[in-house]
Design a protein around this motif. Structure first.
Motif, PDB file in Angstrom:
ATOM      1  N   SER A  76       0.850  -1.181   0.000  1.00 39.62           N
ATOM      2  CA  SER A  76       0.000   0.000   0.000  1.00 39.62           C
ATOM      3  C   SER A  76       0.889   1.235   0.000  1.00 39.62           C
ATOM      4  N   LEU A  77       0.265   2.397  -0.196  1.00 38.86           N
ATOM      5  CA  LEU A  77       1.007   3.646  -0.298  1.00 38.86           C
ATOM      6  C   LEU A  77       0.572   4.626   0.781  1.00 38.86           C
ATOM      7  N   LEU A  78       1.528   5.369   1.321  1.00 44.03           N
ATOM      8  CA  LEU A  78       1.283   6.562   2.127  1.00 44.03           C
ATOM      9  C   LEU A  78       1.707   7.768   1.298  1.00 44.03           C
ATOM     10  N   LEU A  79       0.847   8.784   1.246  1.00 46.74           N
ATOM     11  CA  LEU A  79       1.138   9.971   0.453  1.00 46.74           C
ATOM     12  C   LEU A  79       0.979  11.220   1.311  1.00 46.74           C
ATOM     13  N   ALA A  80       1.700  12.264   0.973  1.00 41.82           N
ATOM     14  CA  ALA A  80       1.574  13.543   1.668  1.00 41.82           C
ATOM     15  C   ALA A  80       1.795  14.684   0.694  1.00 41.82           C
ATOM     16  N   ALA A 116       3.912  16.910   9.291  1.00 39.86           N
ATOM     17  CA  ALA A 116       3.015  16.021  10.028  1.00 39.86           C
ATOM     18  C   ALA A 116       3.220  14.575   9.590  1.00 39.86           C
ATOM     19  N   ALA A 117       3.476  14.381   8.303  1.00 34.06           N
ATOM     20  CA  ALA A 117       3.719  13.026   7.812  1.00 34.06           C
ATOM     21  C   ALA A 117       4.985  12.445   8.430  1.00 34.06           C
ATOM     22  N   GLN A 118       6.006  13.265   8.556  1.00 35.86           N
ATOM     23  CA  GLN A 118       7.250  12.765   9.141  1.00 35.86           C
ATOM     24  C   GLN A 118       7.065  12.370  10.594  1.00 35.86           C
ATOM     25  N   ARG A 119       6.250  13.119  11.318  1.00 30.14           N
ATOM     26  CA  ARG A 119       5.971  12.745  12.716  1.00 30.14           C
ATOM     27  C   ARG A 119       5.262  11.396  12.771  1.00 30.14           C
ATOM     28  N   LEU A 120       4.331  11.166  11.834  1.00 29.03           N
ATOM     29  CA  LEU A 120       3.660   9.871  11.792  1.00 29.03           C
ATOM     30  C   LEU A 120       4.657   8.764  11.448  1.00 29.03           C
ATOM     31  N   LEU A 121       5.526   9.022  10.498  1.00 32.04           N
ATOM     32  CA  LEU A 121       6.515   8.005  10.122  1.00 32.04           C
ATOM     33  C   LEU A 121       7.441   7.681  11.283  1.00 32.04           C
ATOM     34  N   ASP A 122       7.825   8.693  12.045  1.00 35.32           N
ATOM     35  CA  ASP A 122       8.649   8.445  13.228  1.00 35.32           C
ATOM     36  C   ASP A 122       7.907   7.546  14.215  1.00 35.32           C
ATOM     37  N   LEU A 123       6.606   7.789  14.364  1.00 36.99           N
ATOM     38  CA  LEU A 123       5.793   6.951  15.250  1.00 36.99           C
ATOM     39  C   LEU A 123       5.743   5.513  14.737  1.00 36.99           C
ATOM     40  N   LEU A 124       5.533   5.345  13.432  1.00 35.37           N
ATOM     41  CA  LEU A 124       5.483   4.002  12.865  1.00 35.37           C
ATOM     42  C   LEU A 124       6.813   3.284  13.048  1.00 35.37           C
ATOM     43  N   GLY A 126       0.205  14.941  -7.717  1.00 32.90           N
ATOM     44  CA  GLY A 126      -0.010  15.971  -6.715  1.00 32.90           C
ATOM     45  C   GLY A 126       0.765  15.809  -5.429  1.00 32.90           C
ATOM     46  N   PRO A 127       0.802  14.624  -4.805  1.00 29.28           N
ATOM     47  CA  PRO A 127       1.539  14.487  -3.551  1.00 29.28           C
ATOM     48  C   PRO A 127       3.026  14.791  -3.728  1.00 29.28           C
ATOM     49  N   ALA A 128       3.624  15.343  -2.682  1.00 30.04           N
ATOM     50  CA  ALA A 128       5.035  15.706  -2.728  1.00 30.04           C
ATOM     51  C   ALA A 128       5.935  14.581  -2.253  1.00 30.04           C
ATOM     52  N   GLN A 129       5.400  13.694  -1.417  1.00 33.78           N
ATOM     53  CA  GLN A 129       6.193  12.578  -0.920  1.00 33.78           C
ATOM     54  C   GLN A 129       5.330  11.329  -0.862  1.00 33.78           C
ATOM     55  N   ALA A 130       6.003  10.178  -0.965  1.00 32.42           N
ATOM     56  CA  ALA A 130       5.297   8.893  -0.960  1.00 32.42           C
ATOM     57  C   ALA A 130       6.169   7.845  -0.292  1.00 32.42           C
ATOM     58  N   TRP A 131       5.507   6.871   0.298  1.00 36.90           N
ATOM     59  CA  TRP A 131       6.177   5.746   0.941  1.00 36.90           C
ATOM     60  C   TRP A 131       5.429   4.470   0.588  1.00 36.90           C
ATOM     61  N   LEU A 132       6.161   3.407   0.358  1.00 39.25           N
ATOM     62  CA  LEU A 132       5.581   2.104   0.039  1.00 39.25           C
ATOM     63  C   LEU A 132       5.635   1.221   1.277  1.00 39.25           C
ATOM     64  N   LEU A 133       4.495   0.623   1.629  1.00 42.11           N
ATOM     65  CA  LEU A 133       4.391  -0.341   2.718  1.00 42.11           C
ATOM     66  C   LEU A 133       4.224  -1.703   2.058  1.00 42.11           C
ATOM     67  N   GLU A 134       5.304  -2.434   1.961  1.00 39.31           N
ATOM     68  CA  GLU A 134       5.387  -3.544   1.016  1.00 39.31           C
ATOM     69  C   GLU A 134       4.550  -4.757   1.401  1.00 39.31           C
ATOM     70  N   THR A 162      -4.347   3.220  -1.106  1.00 41.78           N
ATOM     71  CA  THR A 162      -3.576   4.440  -0.887  1.00 41.78           C
ATOM     72  C   THR A 162      -4.170   5.228   0.271  1.00 41.78           C
ATOM     73  N   ARG A 163      -3.294   5.761   1.100  1.00 46.02           N
ATOM     74  CA  ARG A 163      -3.719   6.556   2.249  1.00 46.02           C
ATOM     75  C   ARG A 163      -3.052   7.928   2.169  1.00 46.02           C
ATOM     76  N   LEU A 164      -3.854   8.978   2.109  1.00 46.59           N
ATOM     77  CA  LEU A 164      -3.339  10.341   2.111  1.00 46.59           C
ATOM     78  C   LEU A 164      -3.281  10.848   3.542  1.00 46.59           C
ATOM     79  N   LEU A 165      -2.116  11.359   3.928  1.00 49.21           N
ATOM     80  CA  LEU A 165      -1.940  11.904   5.274  1.00 49.21           C
ATOM     81  C   LEU A 165      -2.476  13.334   5.294  1.00 49.21           C
ATOM     82  N   HIS A 166      -3.773  13.408   5.456  1.00 46.89           N
ATOM     83  CA  HIS A 166      -4.537  14.649   5.418  1.00 46.89           C
ATOM     84  C   HIS A 166      -4.497  15.290   6.807  1.00 46.89           C
TER      85      HIS A 166
END
Length: 356
Positions: free
Chosen positions: A96-100, A107-115, A142-150, A236-240
């Protein structure tokens, strides 16, 4: 054994299917009129109202490592279960994908640190360059950053609900539709004005288990969009800033967008606020959705306990399963597996193919 099940939602159907495939006699009680999809205006199981994201790592935002481990186990179990169910059940496990968007990268980076801090070993989001993202998912812009959760995936929830009921019926499960359970006790279910006796009882009623359990409803809302031409292979999950917006493709050119999370037991139709928020966020990720058509929307209540964690409570003759919150499809197979392992005789001689 003769097993009684109170509730024919996701947990109830999984229990009925799994127990019947092992030769147990199973009887299920539920207030719904039949096994089919719910009708507008009716009260129905939370399992029907879900995008079907199987995302054990992403859910660590609001869960613990135990839920993540249950989710990983359930991914393997779903793969084995789907292979044995009648009919088609769409199940994919391509990550799956995380997008920001750029304003939300902090805010996305804070979530990634938590994960990163909570994830079991080997489960980490992998940064995805935008060029690679566009090669993998050409409809996303549109999103500026993305992460793959394999390790993550998705399942078509409506197809799975129908297939579980059909598979259990083929094994002789007796369904008592239109019969709300008024009381459960060890070896006993009261429904339809009668008391029914069993060797073991499972209470999987969700909100229907009140007042025996301190379960509350958490409102969620989703949309189905008909979007021919939109290509999306991975959930896909957008970090809104306000919500985690899920965008999930299904066969037939459907895109499911969800899901709000509101501390309310209001079952009224989807609000204008949710409509504007979720669909605007989805459009900001996939611009082609501007021409999609809203073909369905619904709201429902997820059953949650005070700690928002799942519960298995087993005593002689009775097991209560509840509190799956927003993790129902993610963890249900592993919850059923753990619950059955606590009852002597129920898992004896389990077919090898269901133990992935």
């Amino acid at each position: 054994m003769h097993v009684g099940i109170a509730g024919a939602g996701l947990l109830g159907r999984l229990l009925a299917w799994r127990l019947s495939t092992r030769g147990h006699r199973v009887t299920v009680f539920d207030p719904a009129p039949d096994a089919g999809p719910p009708q507008p205006g009716s009260v129905y199981a939370a399992g029907w109202t879900a995008a079907g994201m199987l995302s054990p790592l992403a859910e660590l935002e609001c869960a613990d490592a135990h839920v993540a481990r249950l989710g990983l186990r359930s991914l393997d179990l779903w793969q084995a279960i789907v292979a044995q169910l009648p009919g088609e059940v769409y199940f994919h496990r391509q990550g799956s994908l995380l997008l920001a968007h750029r304003p939300d990268v902090g805010a996305a980076q804070r979530l990634l640190d938590l994960l990163h801090s909570k994830a079991p070993g080997g489960m980490q989001p992998r940064p995805l360059p935008l060029a690679k993202l566009r090669a993998m998912e050409p409809s996303i812009h549109g999103p500026a950053q993305a992460w793959l959760l394999e390790q993550e995936g998705q399942i078509h929830t409506v197809q799975a609900m129908l297939a579980l009921a059909a598979g259990a019926s083929a094994q002789g499960v007796q369904w008592h539709w239109g019969q709300a359970v008024t009381q459960v006790a060890p070896g006993r279910i009261e429904a339809g004005g009668r008391t029914h006796g069993f060797d073991w009882v499972f209470d999987a009623r969700g909100l229907g288990a009140r007042p025996d359990l301190p379960v509350r409803g958490v409102r969620g809302e989703i949309f189905w969009l008909h979007a021919p031409g939109v290509q999306l292979l991975r959930p896909t999950r957008l970090l809104h800033p306000r919500w985690r917006v899920y965008i999930v493709a299904r066969p037939g050119d459907l895109i499911v967008v969800g899901a709000s999370e509101i501390e309310s037991e209001d079952r009224s139709p989807v609000s204008v606020r949710t409509t504007l928020g979720l669909l605007s966020a989805a459009h900001s990720v996939i611009p082609e959705l501007a021409e999609a058509r809203i073909v369905h929307s619904e709201s429902n209540l997820r059953p949650a306990l005070p700690d928002n964690l799942p519960m298995i409570d087993t005593r002689t003759g009775l097991t209560r399963l509840n509190g799956l919150f927003r993790h129902g499809w993610l963890i249900a197979p592993a919850i059923v597996e753990d619950a059955l392992s606590q009852v002597p005789g129920l898992e004896a001689g389990s077919p090898e193919q269901v133990t992935a």
